[in-house]
Each structure stands twice: as structure tokens, then as C-alpha cells.
Design a protein around this motif. Structure first.
Motif, PDB file in Angstrom:
ATOM      1  N   VAL B 250       0.847  -1.206   0.000  1.00 53.78           N
ATOM      2  CA  VAL B 250       0.000   0.000   0.000  1.00 53.78           C
ATOM      3  C   VAL B 250       0.878   1.251   0.000  1.00 53.78           C
ATOM      4  CG1 VAL B 250      -1.642   1.348   1.357  1.00 53.78           C
ATOM      5  CG2 VAL B 250      -1.969  -1.113   1.088  1.00 53.78           C
ATOM      6  N   LEU B 251       1.946   1.210   0.813  1.00 51.51           N
ATOM      7  CA  LEU B 251       2.871   2.344   0.851  1.00 51.51           C
ATOM      8  C   LEU B 251       3.466   2.622  -0.529  1.00 51.51           C
ATOM      9  CD1 LEU B 251       5.014   2.066   4.102  1.00 51.51           C
ATOM     10  CD2 LEU B 251       3.866   4.085   3.190  1.00 51.51           C
ATOM     11  N   TRP B 252       3.916   1.551  -1.182  1.00 54.55           N
ATOM     12  CA  TRP B 252       4.543   1.739  -2.496  1.00 54.55           C
ATOM     13  C   TRP B 252       3.548   2.187  -3.551  1.00 54.55           C
ATOM     14  CZ3 TRP B 252       9.188   2.891  -3.692  1.00 54.55           C
ATOM     15  CH2 TRP B 252      10.248   2.466  -2.879  1.00 54.55           C
ATOM     16  N   VAL B 253       2.306   1.720  -3.434  1.00 52.41           N
ATOM     17  CA  VAL B 253       1.285   2.179  -4.382  1.00 52.41           C
ATOM     18  C   VAL B 253       1.095   3.683  -4.216  1.00 52.41           C
ATOM     19  CG1 VAL B 253      -1.177   2.101  -4.954  1.00 52.41           C
ATOM     20  CG2 VAL B 253       0.071  -0.024  -4.579  1.00 52.41           C
ATOM     21  N   ALA B 254       1.007   4.133  -2.944  1.00 49.46           N
ATOM     22  CA  ALA B 254       0.807   5.561  -2.680  1.00 49.46           C
ATOM     23  C   ALA B 254       1.990   6.374  -3.185  1.00 49.46           C
ATOM     24  CB  ALA B 254       0.597   5.788  -1.186  1.00 49.46           C
ATOM     25  N   LEU B 255       3.204   5.891  -2.865  1.00 45.70           N
ATOM     26  CA  LEU B 255       4.405   6.593  -3.284  1.00 45.70           C
ATOM     27  C   LEU B 255       4.502   6.637  -4.811  1.00 45.70           C
ATOM     28  CD1 LEU B 255       6.873   7.951  -2.034  1.00 45.70           C
ATOM     29  CD2 LEU B 255       8.093   5.786  -2.271  1.00 45.70           C
ATOM     30  N   GLY B 256       4.200   5.496  -5.436  1.00 46.55           N
ATOM     31  CA  GLY B 256       4.257   5.414  -6.897  1.00 46.55           C
ATOM     32  C   GLY B 256       3.282   6.388  -7.537  1.00 46.55           C
ATOM     33  N   ALA B 257       2.044   6.425  -7.000  1.00 46.42           N
ATOM     34  CA  ALA B 257       1.042   7.326  -7.567  1.00 46.42           C
ATOM     35  C   ALA B 257       1.490   8.778  -7.429  1.00 46.42           C
ATOM     36  CB  ALA B 257      -0.300   7.106  -6.866  1.00 46.42           C
ATOM     37  N   ALA B 258       2.081   9.119  -6.258  1.00 49.88           N
ATOM     38  CA  ALA B 258       2.552  10.491  -6.043  1.00 49.88           C
ATOM     39  C   ALA B 258       3.669  10.822  -7.032  1.00 49.88           C
ATOM     40  CB  ALA B 258       3.034  10.647  -4.610  1.00 49.88           C
ATOM     41  N   LEU B 259       4.586   9.855  -7.236  1.00 51.80           N
ATOM     42  CA  LEU B 259       5.686  10.076  -8.176  1.00 51.80           C
ATOM     43  C   LEU B 259       5.163  10.292  -9.595  1.00 51.80           C
ATOM     44  CD1 LEU B 259       8.545   7.584  -7.226  1.00 51.80           C
ATOM     45  CD2 LEU B 259       8.754  10.036  -7.615  1.00 51.80           C
ATOM     46  N   ALA B 261       2.264  11.406 -10.482  1.00 52.95           N
ATOM     47  CA  ALA B 261       1.611  12.713 -10.576  1.00 52.95           C
ATOM     48  C   ALA B 261       2.646  13.827 -10.672  1.00 52.95           C
ATOM     49  CB  ALA B 261       0.700  12.920  -9.369  1.00 52.95           C
ATOM     50  N   GLY B 262       3.691  13.755  -9.823  1.00 53.30           N
ATOM     51  CA  GLY B 262       4.695  14.810  -9.793  1.00 53.30           C
ATOM     52  C   GLY B 262       5.505  14.876 -11.071  1.00 53.30           C
ATOM     53  N   VAL B 263       6.032  13.727 -11.500  1.00 51.87           N
ATOM     54  CA  VAL B 263       6.880  13.708 -12.699  1.00 51.87           C
ATOM     55  C   VAL B 263       6.057  14.073 -13.927  1.00 51.87           C
ATOM     56  CG1 VAL B 263       8.368  12.282 -14.146  1.00 51.87           C
ATOM     57  CG2 VAL B 263       8.435  12.009 -11.672  1.00 51.87           C
ATOM     58  N   TRP B 264       4.820  13.657 -13.950  1.00 51.71           N
ATOM     59  CA  TRP B 264       3.937  13.977 -15.074  1.00 51.71           C
ATOM     60  C   TRP B 264       3.785  15.493 -15.210  1.00 51.71           C
ATOM     61  CZ3 TRP B 264       1.641  12.244 -19.315  1.00 51.71           C
ATOM     62  CH2 TRP B 264       0.524  12.923 -19.814  1.00 51.71           C
ATOM     63  N   ARG B 265       3.563  16.156 -14.058  1.00 54.00           N
ATOM     64  CA  ARG B 265       3.349  17.601 -14.094  1.00 54.00           C
ATOM     65  C   ARG B 265       4.589  18.322 -14.625  1.00 54.00           C
ATOM     66  NH1 ARG B 265       0.240  19.657  -9.094  1.00 54.00           N
ATOM     67  NH2 ARG B 265      -1.215  18.227 -10.062  1.00 54.00           N
ATOM     68  N   LEU B 266       5.780  17.860 -14.186  1.00 53.76           N
ATOM     69  CA  LEU B 266       7.018  18.475 -14.664  1.00 53.76           C
ATOM     70  C   LEU B 266       7.258  18.153 -16.139  1.00 53.76           C
ATOM     71  CD1 LEU B 266       9.402  17.697 -11.671  1.00 53.76           C
ATOM     72  CD2 LEU B 266       8.360  19.890 -12.257  1.00 53.76           C
ATOM     73  N   GLY B 267       7.008  16.882 -16.486  1.00 48.04           N
ATOM     74  CA  GLY B 267       7.345  16.427 -17.833  1.00 48.04           C
ATOM     75  C   GLY B 267       6.447  17.050 -18.887  1.00 48.04           C
ATOM     76  N   ILE B 268       5.166  17.129 -18.578  1.00 44.03           N
ATOM     77  CA  ILE B 268       4.212  17.588 -19.584  1.00 44.03           C
ATOM     78  C   ILE B 268       4.468  19.052 -19.939  1.00 44.03           C
ATOM     79  CG2 ILE B 268       2.291  18.442 -18.152  1.00 44.03           C
ATOM     80  CD1 ILE B 268       2.042  16.008 -21.109  1.00 44.03           C
ATOM     81  N   ALA B 269       5.074  19.777 -18.995  1.00 45.10           N
ATOM     82  CA  ALA B 269       5.402  21.174 -19.285  1.00 45.10           C
ATOM     83  C   ALA B 269       6.471  21.265 -20.368  1.00 45.10           C
ATOM     84  CB  ALA B 269       5.889  21.860 -18.010  1.00 45.10           C
ATOM     85  N   ARG B 270       7.271  20.205 -20.489  1.00 46.89           N
ATOM     86  CA  ARG B 270       8.340  20.219 -21.495  1.00 46.89           C
ATOM     87  C   ARG B 270       7.895  19.617 -22.818  1.00 46.89           C
ATOM     88  NH1 ARG B 270      13.804  20.401 -20.522  1.00 46.89           N
ATOM     89  NH2 ARG B 270      13.844  19.096 -22.371  1.00 46.89           N
TER      90      ARG B 270
END
Lengths: 265, 276
Positions: B250-259, B261-270
């Protein structure tokens, strides 16, 4: 044919053309080198892991298995540099009908189809395998004499020819079944089995890996040459099997070619 | 957002998942022969490991670190199912997505593109599980595994393979999104998959690894997508270990989902690719 050396000269010319073409892309050499080194490091780690739990595996010591690994990498390099690219191109040519271009040339079609492509950077594995093999040969207790070195060289050559025959026989299937791309992946999967001596596999698998997919001849036999386990009778048997398979593939090639309809219609 | 609107949104999402999953089942079932050829080819890998470790076990008088050939057989047969659950959208696919502009079309939809991947591969899994059953039967006949499955283990396993699926989906999405910044990614992927091979339990049950490797694998995601689900069914974990394992998932699912979301937001800007 008037000149007996003509096939060799032809193969050499094709090799030179491919080499010149690939030498333009030098970065690929380093990419391939990194990939090969990662693969070797992984294989060595696995070997260390196995031998941290046992002193020998099916009668093979750690250094002897290092020799098996060396031959496996080396033969894998030969397959990916020479055999596989030609066979893949043959499959494509049969599907697209472009085999016409090879068939209309004034040379033996099987020779042309088997020597048109060389991937020299894949040959990096041949070097890496040779290094691993040399380290293994130094570490194996039995002194490697001139005869076992010769036996190794002959076994390696026979193994390469057998793998070629096996690949060609499968590829000829493309004359009947057009979609054959999946065999590349299938062969890669099965070839991984050769990293271990075939003697450790249960009976039915061992027979399969010897005569259906000639991994035993391609990898285990040359490794036996290095580790001083190879005797003349086995080598003679391998030579006879190679000759028989060569003749069979030749016949299969001619039969398959008759099924080929070509593109000009 | 009012409660009614939130309800409607959740319902729409469930509808989306149901539809995409059903499409995946129908589509992949058409290619059952190709799916099967692929699964059969995949089996050589665990069979090789199984033979090697059974040989070692017999040479050591019947067991390595307490694992018998029958238990190795159980481990590597469950392996084949868990391996299939671990197949998700490949990071190599990202280059094509970006280069050919598929991503542009995905951006036009009102849902985050990861939902499509999650739903599609999840649907595919049902086809894979059906195809896997006869293979497992044949492997069991040949290699004689020893199983001792409790009802709790069966339940935890059913949950854990989907936890594994989610974790690996998120991790490989993050890895794939590196393509937003550079397309020279093959060496990076190679290293990632090598680390995964060694630290996940794919190569060998992790108890056979040196203790420091075991310690490292505990704090990385790999083991929780591979070794853990297998051990639930083929191993002999205590109820507490089963539940702790699920909690880590469960911890890794949460961490993975957060990652993601975060990387997507940075990446899509590029992201600036061609559309069509």
C-alpha cells in the motif's frame, strides 16, 4: 563452379561491405560494450550466488562453469552478428517477395542468403566471451594442451554450423508459414538454457537441447574441450551429426525454394 | 465539489475502467494464439532457474537454506503467474508515444492517460490468467511442486498480485517519462531491469541472497512486486508477515502514484510534439 574459393571470396566481400557500412556508426560500439559488460556482470553474480551454496553443479566446478559461460557469450555473439541477421532478412524477403533479387544473381542462392548481412558491433560479444573463456582456461586445473585446444576449435566450428543449420531449417518454414518473426524471440529464450551445461537438465529436456535445439553441441561441447572432458569419439559423433544436418538443410532449402512464388506477378 | 458531483465523477471513472477493460479482454482474446506463443516462450526462463536450483538442492543433500526441489518448483510455477501480472506498459513505448504524437491525442481526453494504461492492462490480465491455468497444470505435472496454502494466504495472494501490478505500472511509468527529457534511455532502462532481476526475487528466492542484498531489497519496490506475492503462495509466511507485506505494498502504491503525478506535471510542461 570453376573456382573452388569463389564462395569464400563472395562471403568476404559481403563482410567488407557490411563492416564499412557499420563502421560509420561508432557510438554503437560503446553502447554495445556497455550492454555486454552489464550482461557479463549479471552472469558472474549469478554464478557466484550458485557457488556460494554449493561446491559443484552436476559435476562441474565453478571455473569450468566459467568456461561454459565464456563459450555461451562467444557463440551468442556469433549468432547475433552473423546467423540471426541473415535469417531475419531471409524471413522478410520471403514475406515481401524481394528474395527475387538474390535468386536472380549468378551464385548459389543459399550462400547468398546466408552471407548478406553482418552486424559487426554485435561481434563485441565474441571478444567479451573470448576474454571470459581465457580467464576460465587459466583457472581450470587441467593444463590446456594442444589437442584440447584443437578439439575446442573444432567443436566451436561444428557448433556454429549446427546452430546455422537449425536457424536455416526454421527459417525455411517461412516458405510455408509466412509469419515467422516470433521464432527470434523463442530462440533467444531457449538459448539462455545453454548458459548451464546440458548435463544438469532432466532427460527429456537434455535430448531436446541436444538434437532439437543444438545447444549441447553449440555451447557444452566446446566448453568440454576447454575443460579437458572432450574425447575423440564424441567429437567424431558431433561431426557426423553436423554433416547429416547440413545435407538435410540443403535438401530442405531446395524443397522450400520450390514453394516460393516471388513478387513479380 | 458537492457530494452528488463527486459521486457522479466516481461513477464515470468506474464506467471508463469497465469499458476499457472489456475492450482489452475482447481484443486480446482474438490474439490468443500469439498470446500463448509468448507465454510458452517465457517459460524457459523459470524452468532454467528451477533446474539449476533443484540440482544445487540435491547436491546439498535435499535442500538449500531449507528449500527443497518441490518448494523450488512451487516458487517458479507461481513465478510464471506473477511475471505475467508484472507486464505493464513498457517504458520503451514512451519514445514512440512522444515521437509519433500519440500522447497529443491522449491529452485531449478528459481523464489522465495513466487510467487508460491501468485499465487496458488490467483487462488483459484476465485473458492471461485464463491462458495461464493449463500451463500451470502441465508444469505441476512435470515438476511436482509442494504447496501448503491456507485460506488466508489465498486471499492475500489475490490482493497482492494486483498490488504488484499497480506498483510496477507506476514505477515503469515514471521510468518511461524520463523520455520527456532525453531519448537516450536504453542504458538507463538496462540498468533498472538488471537491478530488478537481482533484487526482486525473479532470479532466485531472496532468502538465498547474501543478507545485505536482502536488506537492500526490503527498502526497494522490486521485491514487493515479485518475490513477496510468490512467497505468499509458495512460501510459508506467518499471518503477521502477510499483513505487513500488504501494508508495504500500500505504501509503495501511494508513493508510486505520487511520483507519477509529480513527474507527469514536470514532464508535460516540457512536452511539445506534433499532433495529427
Amino acid at each position: 563452379m570453376r573456382e573452388p574459393l569463389r564462395p569464400l571470396r563472395l562471403a568476404w566481400t559481403f563482410f567488407r561491405i557490411s563492416a564499412l557500412n557499420e563502421l560509420q556508426y561508432r557510438v554503437n560500439f560503446f553502447l554495445q560494450l556497455v550492454q555486454s559488460l552489464v550482461a557479463v556482470a549479471t552472469a558472474l553474480a549469478v554464478l557466484a550466488l550458485v557457488f556460494s551454496h554449493t561446491a559443484q553443479l552436476g559435476g562441474w566446478s565453478r571455473d569450468e562453469l566459467l568456461a561454459v559461460l565464456g563459450v555461451h557469450i562467444l557463440m551468442g555473439g556469433v549468432i547475433r552478428a552473423v546467423i540471426q541477421p541473415n535469417m531475419q532478412r531471409l524471413i522478410d524477403d520471403v514475406r515481401q517477395g524481394t528474395l527475387d533479387y538474390a535468386l536472380t544473381k549468378p551464385a548459389d542462392a543459399q550462400l547468398l542468403a546466408s552471407t548478406r548481412e553482418f552486424r559487426i558491433w554485435q561481434g563485441v560479444d565474441v571478444l567479451v566471451g573470448a576474454v571470459v573463456l581465457a580467464v576460465a582456461a587459466v583457472r581450470v586445473e587441467a593444463a590446456v594442451g594442444i589437442w584440447s585446444a584443437l578439439g575446442f576449435a573444432v567443436a566451436l566450428l561444428l557448433g556454429a554450423i549446427l546452430v546455422y543449420c537449425f536457424w536455416l531449417a526454421l527459417t525455411i518454414g517461412a516458405f510455408w508459414i509466412v509469419r515467422m518473426e516470433f521464432i527470434v524471440e523463442l530462440f533467444d529464450g531457449v538459448y539462455q538454457a545453454g548458459r548451464w551445461p546440458v548435463t544438469i537438465y532432466p532427460g527429456w529436456l537434455r535430448i531436446g537441447f541436444t538434437f532439437l535445439v543444438p545447444i549441447a553441441f553449440a555451447v557444452t561441447l566446446p566448453a568440454e574441450g576447454v575443460t579437458g572432458r572432450l574425447d575423440g569419439a564424441t567429437l567424431a559423433g558431433a561431426a557426423a551429426f553436423t554433416a547429416a544436418l547440413l545435407a538435410f538443410t540443403r535438401w530442405l532449402w531446395r524443397t522450400g525454394l520450390r514453394r516460393y512464388a516471388g513478387a513479380s506477378a | 465539489m458537492t457530494a452528488v458531483a463527486a459521486d457522479r465523477r466516481a461513477g464515470g471513472m468506474a464506467d471508463f475502467y469497465r469499458t476499457v477493460m472489456r475492450t482489452a479482454v475482447i481484443e486480446q482474446f482474438q490474439y490468443r494464439a500469439a498470446n500463448y506463443a509468448y507465454m510458452v516462450g517465457m517459460i524457459t526462463e523459470p524452468v532454467i532457474y528451477l533446474v539449476v536450483w533443484s540440482t544445487v538442492a540435491r547436491a546439498q543433500g535435499g535442500a538449500v537454506e531449507g528449500i527443497t526441489p518441490g518448494e523450488f518448483a512451487a516458487y517458479y510455477i507461481v513465478w510464471t503467474l506473477v511475471r505475467n501480472m508484472n507486464i505493464v506498459f513498457t517504458p520503451y513505448g514512451w519514445e514512440q508515444r512522444i515521437r509519433e504524437g500519440h500522447l497529443s491525442a491522449m491529452l485531449l481526453r478528459p481523464v489522465h492517460p495513466i487510467h487508460y494504461d491501468l485499465a487496458f492492462f488490467a483487462g488483459w490480465k484476465f485473458v492471461v490468467i485464463v491462458l495461464w491455468l493449463p500451463l500451470a497444470a502441465v508444469l505441476s505435472l512435470v515438476f511436482r511442486p509442494t504447496f501448503a496454502i491456507t485460506p488466508l494466504e489465498a486471499v492475500v495472494f489475490t490482493v497482492a498480485i494486483w498490488g504488484a501490478y499497480l506498483i510496477r505500472s507506476f514505477m515503469l511509468w515514471v521510468l518511461g517519462m524520463v523520455t520527456f527529457w532525453t531519448t537516450r534511455v536504453s542504458a538507463l532502462y538496462e540498468l533498472y531491469f538488471t537491478a530488478e532481476l537481482l533484487l526482486s526475487g525473479r532470479l532466485v528466492p531472496l532468502v538465498l541472497m547474501p543478507t545485505w542484498v536482502l536488506a537492500v531489497s526490503n527498502v526497494l519496490p522490486f521485491r514487493w512486486t515479485f518475490g513477496f506475492p510468490i512467497e505468499v503462495l509458495a512460501g510459508d509466511l506467518a499471518p503477521r508477515e502477510l499483513l505487513v507485506g500488504l501494508a508495504v505494498q500500500v505504501l509503495w502504491v501511494a508513493l508510486g502514484a505520487a511520483l507519477v503525478a509529480g513527474v507527469w506535471r514536470l514532464g508535460i510542461a516540457r512536452y511539445a510534439a506534433v499532433g495529427n
